[in-house]
Design a protein around this motif. Structure first.
Motif, PDB file in Angstrom:
ATOM      1  N   GLN A 154      27.645 -23.487 -10.006  1.00 57.39           N
ATOM      2  CA  GLN A 154      27.340 -23.054 -11.364  1.00 57.39           C
ATOM      3  C   GLN A 154      25.831 -22.892 -11.518  1.00 57.39           C
ATOM      4  OE1 GLN A 154      29.712 -22.398 -13.530  1.00 57.39           O
ATOM      5  NE2 GLN A 154      28.541 -22.031 -15.393  1.00 57.39           N
ATOM      6  N   VAL A 155      25.423 -21.783 -12.112  1.00 59.44           N
ATOM      7  CA  VAL A 155      24.013 -21.493 -12.325  1.00 59.44           C
ATOM      8  C   VAL A 155      23.814 -21.115 -13.787  1.00 59.44           C
ATOM      9  CG1 VAL A 155      22.059 -20.028 -11.710  1.00 59.44           C
ATOM     10  CG2 VAL A 155      23.750 -20.648  -9.969  1.00 59.44           C
ATOM     11  N   GLN A 156      22.823 -21.715 -14.414  1.00 60.84           N
ATOM     12  CA  GLN A 156      22.438 -21.322 -15.770  1.00 60.84           C
ATOM     13  C   GLN A 156      21.042 -20.739 -15.717  1.00 60.84           C
ATOM     14  OE1 GLN A 156      23.042 -25.039 -17.939  1.00 60.84           O
ATOM     15  NE2 GLN A 156      24.986 -24.277 -18.702  1.00 60.84           N
ATOM     16  N   LEU A 157      20.882 -19.579 -16.329  1.00 64.98           N
ATOM     17  CA  LEU A 157      19.610 -18.866 -16.304  1.00 64.98           C
ATOM     18  C   LEU A 157      19.071 -18.721 -17.726  1.00 64.98           C
ATOM     19  CD1 LEU A 157      20.659 -15.997 -13.863  1.00 64.98           C
ATOM     20  CD2 LEU A 157      19.442 -18.098 -13.287  1.00 64.98           C
ATOM     21  N   VAL A 158      17.766 -18.927 -17.866  1.00 67.91           N
ATOM     22  CA  VAL A 158      17.116 -18.783 -19.171  1.00 67.91           C
ATOM     23  C   VAL A 158      15.882 -17.918 -19.005  1.00 67.91           C
ATOM     24  CG1 VAL A 158      16.003 -19.950 -21.095  1.00 67.91           C
ATOM     25  CG2 VAL A 158      17.962 -21.023 -19.954  1.00 67.91           C
ATOM     26  N   GLU A 159      15.872 -16.782 -19.691  1.00 66.77           N
ATOM     27  CA  GLU A 159      14.723 -15.889 -19.658  1.00 66.77           C
ATOM     28  C   GLU A 159      13.741 -16.252 -20.767  1.00 66.77           C
ATOM     29  OE1 GLU A 159      18.437 -13.286 -18.797  1.00 66.77           O
ATOM     30  OE2 GLU A 159      17.846 -14.906 -20.175  1.00 66.77           O
ATOM     31  N   SER A 160      12.476 -15.977 -20.510  1.00 70.66           N
ATOM     32  CA  SER A 160      11.434 -16.179 -21.519  1.00 70.66           C
ATOM     33  C   SER A 160      10.282 -15.236 -21.214  1.00 70.66           C
ATOM     34  CB  SER A 160      10.951 -17.636 -21.519  1.00 70.66           C
ATOM     35  OG  SER A 160      10.373 -17.969 -20.278  1.00 70.66           O
ATOM     36  N   TYR A 163      15.764  -7.759 -21.751  1.00 70.58           N
ATOM     37  CA  TYR A 163      15.701  -7.953 -20.315  1.00 70.58           C
ATOM     38  C   TYR A 163      16.508  -9.187 -19.928  1.00 70.58           C
ATOM     39  CZ  TYR A 163      12.178  -4.344 -19.721  1.00 70.58           C
ATOM     40  OH  TYR A 163      11.521  -3.125 -19.670  1.00 70.58           O
ATOM     41  N   TYR A 164      17.350  -9.000 -18.905  1.00 66.04           N
ATOM     42  CA  TYR A 164      18.222 -10.057 -18.409  1.00 66.04           C
ATOM     43  C   TYR A 164      17.943 -10.327 -16.941  1.00 66.04           C
ATOM     44  CZ  TYR A 164      21.088  -8.668 -22.444  1.00 66.04           C
ATOM     45  OH  TYR A 164      21.540  -8.360 -23.702  1.00 66.04           O
ATOM     46  N   CYS A 165      18.053 -11.585 -16.539  1.00 65.77           N
ATOM     47  CA  CYS A 165      18.052 -11.901 -15.124  1.00 65.77           C
ATOM     48  C   CYS A 165      19.458 -12.340 -14.720  1.00 65.77           C
ATOM     49  CB  CYS A 165      17.018 -12.954 -14.766  1.00 65.77           C
ATOM     50  SG  CYS A 165      17.274 -14.589 -15.476  1.00 65.77           S
ATOM     51  N   ALA A 166      19.749 -12.172 -13.439  1.00 67.49           N
ATOM     52  CA  ALA A 166      21.087 -12.479 -12.949  1.00 67.49           C
ATOM     53  C   ALA A 166      21.031 -12.770 -11.467  1.00 67.49           C
ATOM     54  CB  ALA A 166      22.029 -11.308 -13.216  1.00 67.49           C
ATOM     55  N   THR A 167      21.961 -13.579 -10.975  1.00 70.32           N
ATOM     56  CA  THR A 167      22.050 -13.853  -9.543  1.00 70.32           C
ATOM     57  C   THR A 167      23.051 -12.911  -8.901  1.00 70.32           C
ATOM     58  OG1 THR A 167      23.803 -15.498  -9.876  1.00 70.32           O
ATOM     59  CG2 THR A 167      21.531 -16.301  -9.889  1.00 70.32           C
ATOM     60  N   TYR A 223      26.353  -8.676  -9.655  1.00 67.62           N
ATOM     61  CA  TYR A 223      25.638  -9.872 -10.081  1.00 67.62           C
ATOM     62  C   TYR A 223      26.582 -10.740 -10.904  1.00 67.62           C
ATOM     63  CZ  TYR A 223      21.442  -7.624  -8.389  1.00 67.62           C
ATOM     64  OH  TYR A 223      20.499  -7.024  -7.583  1.00 67.62           O
ATOM     65  N   SER A 224      26.503 -12.049 -10.695  1.00 66.73           N
ATOM     66  CA  SER A 224      27.513 -12.914 -11.301  1.00 66.73           C
ATOM     67  C   SER A 224      27.001 -13.717 -12.492  1.00 66.73           C
ATOM     68  CB  SER A 224      28.079 -13.857 -10.239  1.00 66.73           C
ATOM     69  OG  SER A 224      27.036 -14.484  -9.521  1.00 66.73           O
ATOM     70  N   TYR A 225      26.017 -14.571 -12.289  1.00 61.18           N
ATOM     71  CA  TYR A 225      25.516 -15.401 -13.387  1.00 61.18           C
ATOM     72  C   TYR A 225      24.400 -14.666 -14.115  1.00 61.18           C
ATOM     73  CZ  TYR A 225      27.992 -19.126 -10.962  1.00 61.18           C
ATOM     74  OH  TYR A 225      28.949 -19.883 -10.355  1.00 61.18           O
ATOM     75  N   TRP A 226      24.472 -14.679 -15.457  1.00 54.57           N
ATOM     76  CA  TRP A 226      23.512 -13.944 -16.286  1.00 54.57           C
ATOM     77  C   TRP A 226      22.864 -14.867 -17.310  1.00 54.57           C
ATOM     78  CZ3 TRP A 226      22.482  -8.628 -15.987  1.00 54.57           C
ATOM     79  CH2 TRP A 226      23.291  -7.921 -15.069  1.00 54.57           C
ATOM     80  N   GLY A 227      21.617 -14.574 -17.632  1.00 54.16           N
ATOM     81  CA  GLY A 227      20.953 -15.264 -18.732  1.00 54.16           C
ATOM     82  C   GLY A 227      21.274 -14.577 -20.051  1.00 54.16           C
ATOM     83  N   GLN A 228      20.683 -15.093 -21.130  1.00 56.09           N
ATOM     84  CA  GLN A 228      20.989 -14.580 -22.466  1.00 56.09           C
ATOM     85  C   GLN A 228      20.083 -13.423 -22.861  1.00 56.09           C
ATOM     86  OE1 GLN A 228      18.933 -17.039 -21.937  1.00 56.09           O
ATOM     87  NE2 GLN A 228      17.209 -16.505 -23.265  1.00 56.09           N
ATOM     88  N   GLY A 229      19.030 -13.194 -22.108  1.00 55.09           N
ATOM     89  CA  GLY A 229      18.143 -12.072 -22.352  1.00 55.09           C
ATOM     90  C   GLY A 229      16.922 -12.424 -23.182  1.00 55.09           C
ATOM     91  N   THR A 230      15.880 -11.620 -23.015  1.00 53.96           N
ATOM     92  CA  THR A 230      14.657 -11.761 -23.812  1.00 53.96           C
ATOM     93  C   THR A 230      14.196 -10.361 -24.224  1.00 53.96           C
ATOM     94  OG1 THR A 230      12.420 -12.720 -23.870  1.00 53.96           O
ATOM     95  CG2 THR A 230      13.112 -11.737 -21.784  1.00 53.96           C
TER      96      THR A 230
END
Length: 124
Positions: A1-7, A96-100, A111-118
């Motif tokens: 499990q991966v959690q991503l947070v953009e800033s 803008y979103y990041c993802a693995t 890409y599977s895990y996504w952040g919420q975006g900035t």
């Protein structure tokens, strides 16, 4: 499990710069095994590939629209991927979103895990 947070998003004038960060929280496995990509989505548009980086960092992949202006990098010790954006244009305005996922791919489905975006807004 991966959690991503953009800033790092915000409002900037055309020609300016911003640096986005993607911080990962990873359970069980090291973040360093994942390729990471950045995508963006403007209102009414499909999600668009921006750039991606391999798990170890030496290999990168850029969209034609961002090549030469954006630079992707990563610091696995900090579980963070960065997107340095220079010479920004109004058409870069988007969430803008990041993802693995597979850094060689420009398809969001790879890409599977996504952040919420900035939000990035570039004024003319």
């Amino acid at each position: 499990q991966v959690q991503l947070v953009e800033s790092g998003g915000g409002l900037v004038q055309a020609g300016g710069s911003l640096r986005l960060s993607c911080a990962a929280s990873v359970s069980r496995r090291s973040f360093s095994i994942y390729g990471v990509g950045w995508f963006r989505q403007a209102p009414g548009n499909v999600r668009e590939f921006v750039a991606a980086i391999s798990w170890s960092g030496p290999y990168t992949n850029y969209a034609d629209s961002t090549k030469g202006r954006f630079t992707i990098s990563r610091d696995n010790a900090k579980n963070t991927v960065y997107l340095q954006m220079n010479s920004l244009k109004p058409e870069d305005t988007a969430v803008y979103y990041c993802a693995t996922g597979n850094f060689r791919s420009s398809w969001s489905s790879d890409y599977s895990y996504w952040g919420q975006g900035t939000q990035v807004t570039v004024s003319s």
